[in-house]
Write an enzyme that holds these catalytic residues in place. Structure first.
Site: not given
Ligand code: HPA
Ligand code: ZN
Length: 324
Positions: A12, A14, A188, A191, A269-270
């Site tokens: 996961h 991005h 998603h 969350e 994630d980021d």
């Protein structure tokens, strides 16, 4: 343990959200794009809430214009992941930022990213994602261009964006189209929204995996369902803590979900937005929750089992997670 050297999977991530601030600033200078308000005085991305995070993210994406920009970004992000021991990864890519849904343009972006990924030591696959707050009609376009280009490194379809907008069922058409094209599915949910969001996503979109899903813990019946159905959660602890979903790792649901038999994996994630990386995630799980090499092997084996890749790649990489 040397946490950067542990072999890791990351399901996961991005791509645009993994762009180092310096990378975005350099492109902004090259292209003369105004980035006022995107960075703080220390050069970090600025945001204070989930919605603001998404807005800053989209502002930063404005400098990523050409296929070459995305190819460069792909190379830089994979290099960074390799430094943290990642051997297999899936990148979420948004066609909306790569030509706005035009099929011909998307093919050029995809080709540039594929070329960059093929030269990396990290085995990579792509999950094209629709952006939930852009709505179901735009998601259909994203699914259509994804279905047209399925195969090669593009092996999955997913959805990110603002989970509070629309219902999961609004996106069923897009997910059906992606499924028919043979793409693995993830979305998603759970969350920033609660268990109902996860339940609706499972029912309406019939996904194989859930991005986050960590708020499922609020509903024991849902936790049981996730365990019974073997739904794989792409858990991103540092992201959740940064966004205030949980105050800290000890309060995070990852341990309770695992103890209840839910399959979890770990990703970032980021990373620059949430001031994390895979080495930090593993170090924190070890130091704060007492995770051992056996625990890391278990989550990585689970991730490879759930990976959107061919069987030869799966078994080749699975061998790296046998307590080595
Ligand atoms: N959540 C939802 N959408 C996103 C995220 C996230 O963490 N990162 C990029 N798009
Ligand atoms: Zn995400």
């Amino acid at each position: 343990m040397n946490f950067s050297e542990i072999a890791k999977t990351e399901l996961h991530l991005h791509l645009e959200g993994a762009a180092p601030p310096a990378f975005i600033r350099r492109l902004a200078q090259e292209k003369n794009v105004n980035m006022d308000g995107v960075f703080d005085e220390n050069g970090a991305y600025v945001w204070t809430s989930f919605v603001e995070f998404l807005a800053t993210y989209e502002r930063a994406c404005e400098v990523l214009k050409t296929p070459e920009d995305f190819g460069r970004l792909m190379g830089a992000v994979l290099e960074e992941q390799a430094r943290h021991g990642v051997v297999y990864t899936e990148h979420f890519l948004a066609p909306d930022f790569c030509g706005g849904g035009d099929l011909g343009a998307w093919k050029e972006y995809l080709a540039a990213m594929t070329e960059a990924a093929k030269t990396s030591s990290v085995e990579a696959r792509f999950v094209s994602t629709c952006v939930r707050h852009m709505g179901p009609e735009q998601a259909k376009i994203t699914a259509m261009v994804s279905a047209e280009t399925a195969g090669g490194l593009l092996t999955g379809f997913g959805m990110g964006g603002d989970e509070s907008q629309f219902t999961a069922a609004d996106f069923a058409y897009a997910f059906d189209m992606a499924r028919e094209a043979g793409l693995g599915l993830t979305s998603h949910a759970g969350e920033v929204e609660g268990p109902d969001s996860v339940r609706e996503t499972l029912d309406a979109l019939k996904v194989d995996r859930i991005g986050h899903g960590v708020r499922s813990i609020e509903d024991p019946a849902l936790v049981q369902r996730l365990a019974d159905e073997g739904v794989v959660l792409e858990v991103c602890p540092g992201s959740n803590i940064s966004l205030g979903v949980f105050p800290d790792l000890k309060a995070h649901s990852i341990s309770r979900l695992r103890e209840s038999g839910v399959v979890v994996t770990v990703s970032t994630d980021d990373p620059p937005y949430f001031h994390t990386d895979m080495t930090a995630e593993y170090r924190d799980l070890s130091e704060q929750l007492g995770w051992t090499q056996d625990d890391f092997d278990a989550i990585n084996q689970a991730a490879m089992k759930a990976a959107f890749c061919d069987e030869a790649t799966r078994s080749k990489l699975m061998a790296k997670f046998n307590g080595a």
